[in-house]
Write a protein that holds these residues in place. Structure first.
Motif, PDB file in Angstrom:
ATOM      1  N   ARG A  67       0.832  -1.212   0.000  1.00 35.71           N
ATOM      2  CA  ARG A  67       0.000   0.000   0.000  1.00 35.71           C
ATOM      3  C   ARG A  67       0.865   1.260   0.000  1.00 35.71           C
ATOM      4  O   ARG A  67       0.691   2.150  -0.827  1.00 35.71           O
ATOM      5  N   ILE A  68       1.812   1.343   0.913  1.00 39.05           N
ATOM      6  CA  ILE A  68       2.631   2.559   1.011  1.00 39.05           C
ATOM      7  C   ILE A  68       3.544   2.711  -0.206  1.00 39.05           C
ATOM      8  O   ILE A  68       3.778   3.813  -0.697  1.00 39.05           O
ATOM      9  N   ASN A  69       4.046   1.606  -0.726  1.00 36.35           N
ATOM     10  CA  ASN A  69       4.923   1.689  -1.886  1.00 36.35           C
ATOM     11  C   ASN A  69       4.169   2.023  -3.173  1.00 36.35           C
ATOM     12  O   ASN A  69       4.752   2.563  -4.108  1.00 36.35           O
ATOM     13  N   PHE A  70       2.886   1.720  -3.205  1.00 31.60           N
ATOM     14  CA  PHE A  70       2.067   2.162  -4.344  1.00 31.60           C
ATOM     15  C   PHE A  70       2.004   3.691  -4.355  1.00 31.60           C
ATOM     16  O   PHE A  70       2.159   4.321  -5.403  1.00 31.60           O
ATOM     17  N   LEU A  71       1.793   4.280  -3.185  1.00 32.60           N
ATOM     18  CA  LEU A  71       1.756   5.740  -3.091  1.00 32.60           C
ATOM     19  C   LEU A  71       3.119   6.346  -3.425  1.00 32.60           C
ATOM     20  O   LEU A  71       3.202   7.381  -4.101  1.00 32.60           O
ATOM     21  N   VAL A  72       4.184   5.702  -2.977  1.00 32.05           N
ATOM     22  CA  VAL A  72       5.537   6.160  -3.298  1.00 32.05           C
ATOM     23  C   VAL A  72       5.750   6.132  -4.811  1.00 32.05           C
ATOM     24  O   VAL A  72       6.307   7.072  -5.393  1.00 32.05           O
ATOM     25  N   SER A  73       5.296   5.076  -5.458  1.00 36.02           N
ATOM     26  CA  SER A  73       5.458   4.952  -6.914  1.00 36.02           C
ATOM     27  C   SER A  73       4.722   6.073  -7.646  1.00 36.02           C
ATOM     28  O   SER A  73       5.223   6.602  -8.638  1.00 36.02           O
ATOM     29  N   LEU A  74       3.543   6.433  -7.152  1.00 34.17           N
ATOM     30  CA  LEU A  74       2.818   7.562  -7.754  1.00 34.17           C
ATOM     31  C   LEU A  74       3.607   8.858  -7.605  1.00 34.17           C
ATOM     32  O   LEU A  74       3.656   9.682  -8.520  1.00 34.17           O
ATOM     33  N   GLY A  75       4.230   9.040  -6.458  1.00 36.63           N
ATOM     34  CA  GLY A  75       5.057  10.224  -6.240  1.00 36.63           C
ATOM     35  C   GLY A  75       6.249  10.263  -7.187  1.00 36.63           C
ATOM     36  O   GLY A  75       6.590  11.320  -7.741  1.00 36.63           O
ATOM     37  N   PHE A  76       6.878   9.108  -7.404  1.00 38.51           N
ATOM     38  CA  PHE A  76       8.007   9.043  -8.326  1.00 38.51           C
ATOM     39  C   PHE A  76       7.570   9.308  -9.763  1.00 38.51           C
ATOM     40  O   PHE A  76       8.288   9.929 -10.542  1.00 38.51           O
ATOM     41  N   LEU A  77       6.386   8.838 -10.104  1.00 42.31           N
ATOM     42  CA  LEU A  77       5.845   9.109 -11.441  1.00 42.31           C
ATOM     43  C   LEU A  77       5.653  10.612 -11.632  1.00 42.31           C
ATOM     44  O   LEU A  77       5.975  11.158 -12.695  1.00 42.31           O
ATOM     45  N   ALA A  78       5.177  11.281 -10.596  1.00 43.41           N
ATOM     46  CA  ALA A  78       5.015  12.742 -10.660  1.00 43.41           C
ATOM     47  C   ALA A  78       6.374  13.418 -10.821  1.00 43.41           C
ATOM     48  O   ALA A  78       6.525  14.360 -11.610  1.00 43.41           O
ATOM     49  N   LEU A  79       7.400  12.925 -10.106  1.00 39.09           N
ATOM     50  CA  LEU A  79       8.749  13.483 -10.226  1.00 39.09           C
ATOM     51  C   LEU A  79       9.276  13.342 -11.651  1.00 39.09           C
ATOM     52  O   LEU A  79       9.822  14.292 -12.225  1.00 39.09           O
ATOM     53  N   LEU A  80       9.115  12.170 -12.235  1.00 37.08           N
ATOM     54  CA  LEU A  80       9.561  11.963 -13.619  1.00 37.08           C
ATOM     55  C   LEU A  80       8.825  12.877 -14.583  1.00 37.08           C
ATOM     56  O   LEU A  80       9.420  13.391 -15.530  1.00 37.08           O
ATOM     57  N   SER A  81       7.563  13.068 -14.333  1.00 34.91           N
ATOM     58  CA  SER A  81       6.782  13.964 -15.188  1.00 34.91           C
ATOM     59  C   SER A  81       7.319  15.386 -15.127  1.00 34.91           C
ATOM     60  O   SER A  81       7.439  16.061 -16.149  1.00 34.91           O
ATOM     61  N   VAL A  82       7.672  15.835 -13.915  1.00 38.86           N
ATOM     62  CA  VAL A  82       8.233  17.178 -13.753  1.00 38.86           C
ATOM     63  C   VAL A  82       9.588  17.279 -14.456  1.00 38.86           C
ATOM     64  O   VAL A  82       9.875  18.260 -15.150  1.00 38.86           O
ATOM     65  N   LEU A  83      10.442  16.256 -14.289  1.00 36.35           N
ATOM     66  CA  LEU A  83      11.755  16.249 -14.956  1.00 36.35           C
ATOM     67  C   LEU A  83      11.601  16.297 -16.471  1.00 36.35           C
ATOM     68  O   LEU A  83      12.342  17.006 -17.155  1.00 36.35           O
ATOM     69  N   TYR A  84      10.636  15.569 -16.980  1.00 31.28           N
ATOM     70  CA  TYR A  84      10.394  15.577 -18.420  1.00 31.28           C
ATOM     71  C   TYR A  84       9.874  16.946 -18.871  1.00 31.28           C
ATOM     72  O   TYR A  84      10.343  17.508 -19.870  1.00 31.28           O
ATOM     73  N   TYR A  85       8.937  17.489 -18.127  1.00 29.59           N
ATOM     74  CA  TYR A  85       8.346  18.787 -18.463  1.00 29.59           C
ATOM     75  C   TYR A  85       9.406  19.895 -18.456  1.00 29.59           C
ATOM     76  O   TYR A  85       9.385  20.799 -19.288  1.00 29.59           O
ATOM     77  N   CYS A  86      10.357  19.810 -17.519  1.00 35.63           N
ATOM     78  CA  CYS A  86      11.418  20.819 -17.411  1.00 35.63           C
ATOM     79  C   CYS A  86      12.561  20.581 -18.395  1.00 35.63           C
ATOM     80  O   CYS A  86      13.508  21.364 -18.444  1.00 35.63           O
ATOM     81  N   GLY A  87      12.478  19.499 -19.154  1.00 38.11           N
ATOM     82  CA  GLY A  87      13.520  19.211 -20.141  1.00 38.11           C
ATOM     83  C   GLY A  87      14.771  18.564 -19.566  1.00 38.11           C
ATOM     84  O   GLY A  87      15.808  18.515 -20.224  1.00 38.11           O
ATOM     85  N   CYS A  88      14.697  18.044 -18.329  1.00 34.98           N
ATOM     86  CA  CYS A  88      15.861  17.400 -17.705  1.00 34.98           C
ATOM     87  C   CYS A  88      16.085  15.987 -18.224  1.00 34.98           C
ATOM     88  O   CYS A  88      17.201  15.470 -18.146  1.00 34.98           O
ATOM     89  N   ILE A  89      15.017  15.356 -18.687  1.00 32.16           N
ATOM     90  CA  ILE A  89      15.165  14.032 -19.306  1.00 32.16           C
ATOM     91  C   ILE A  89      14.551  14.093 -20.698  1.00 32.16           C
ATOM     92  O   ILE A  89      13.644  14.873 -20.961  1.00 32.16           O
ATOM     93  N   ALA A  90      15.084  13.262 -21.560  1.00 34.05           N
ATOM     94  CA  ALA A  90      14.759  13.363 -22.986  1.00 34.05           C
ATOM     95  C   ALA A  90      13.388  12.827 -23.360  1.00 34.05           C
ATOM     96  O   ALA A  90      12.850  13.181 -24.396  1.00 34.05           O
ATOM     97  N   GLY A  91      12.842  11.951 -22.559  1.00 37.38           N
ATOM     98  CA  GLY A  91      11.563  11.364 -22.922  1.00 37.38           C
ATOM     99  C   GLY A  91      11.707   9.929 -23.374  1.00 37.38           C
ATOM    100  O   GLY A  91      12.722   9.292 -23.117  1.00 37.38           O
ATOM    101  N   PRO A  92      10.713   9.397 -24.021  1.00 35.36           N
ATOM    102  CA  PRO A  92      10.667   7.972 -24.357  1.00 35.36           C
ATOM    103  C   PRO A  92      11.960   7.441 -24.975  1.00 35.36           C
ATOM    104  O   PRO A  92      12.527   8.035 -25.873  1.00 35.36           O
TER     105      PRO A  92
END
Length: 199
Positions: A67-92
């Motif tokens: 249960r707690i790690n599912f919530l953690v995974s959602l948080g990490f997904l949000a972090l990756l989305s922010v990194l992608y949006y800011c151009g820090c990671i290239a994408g797919p």
């Protein structure tokens, strides 16, 4: 006791990634080296008399861990989305598919969690170190350092942050299943998103 812990950290968590990063061991040997680290940790745990429960292999807190790690995974997904949006990671980045993905999901992520969460916490407790913040910090630094082989500061920063989160979660709910699943999911998304492209 603390000297033994420092020796374990040096031999098991510092020397192998340093050897690859320094070019002493070829980068292509990273998988056999990870498996060797795992085997050494398992054998060492056996000689130390560490139990499966102490190593995080348990069922009594499985639901809470998932249960707690599912919530953690959602948080990490949000972090990756922010990194992608800011151009820090290239994408797919789809070249990670093939044999690497099953290896990463079913072996690499669980082995890393065993090493940097299960084994490390059990060894620190066996060495008389009980403070949670010490475990979390040592775990995160060690986990981040193993990623030095990719030669990418962003990968090391993200794995340090991930190590902090998984360290806190594991310290509170010591179960390898939840953190392994969260690590596998986040790692796969991070690889697909463009982190650590040197595979």
């Amino acid at each position: 006791m603390v000297f033994r812990l420092l020796l374990v950290l040096l031999l098991l968590f510092v020397f192998p990634p340093w050897a690859i990063a320094a070019g002493v061991v070829p980068f292509s040997f990273r998988t056999p080296l990870l498996l060797l680290m795992f085997l050494c940790a398992v054998l060492y745990s056996f000689t130390r008399g560490l139990t499966s429960v102490e190593l995080g292999i348990r069922r009594d807190n499985l639901v809470a861990s998932l249960r707690i790690n599912f919530l953690v995974s959602l948080g990490f997904l949000a972090l990756l989305s922010v990194l992608y949006y800011c151009g820090c990671i290239a994408g797919p980045f789809y070249s990670v598919w093939g044999t690497f993905v099953p290896f990463y999901l079913f072996l690499s992520a669980p082995i890393q969690e065993f090493l940097f969460r299960g084994f490390l916490l059990a060894e620190m407790r066996a060495s008389g170190i009980e403070r949670g913040w010490v475990f979390v910090l040592v775990s995160a630094l060690s986990f981040s350092f193993i990623h030095i082989i990719y030669g990418d500061w962003l990968t090391m920063l993200v794995t340090f942050l991930g190590g902090l989160v998984w360290g806190v979660v594991y310290y509170r709910v010591p179960n390898l299943a939840g953190v392994s699943l969260s690590h596998a999911l986040f790692g796969l998304l991070a690889l697909l998103g463009g982190l650590a492209r040197k595979l």
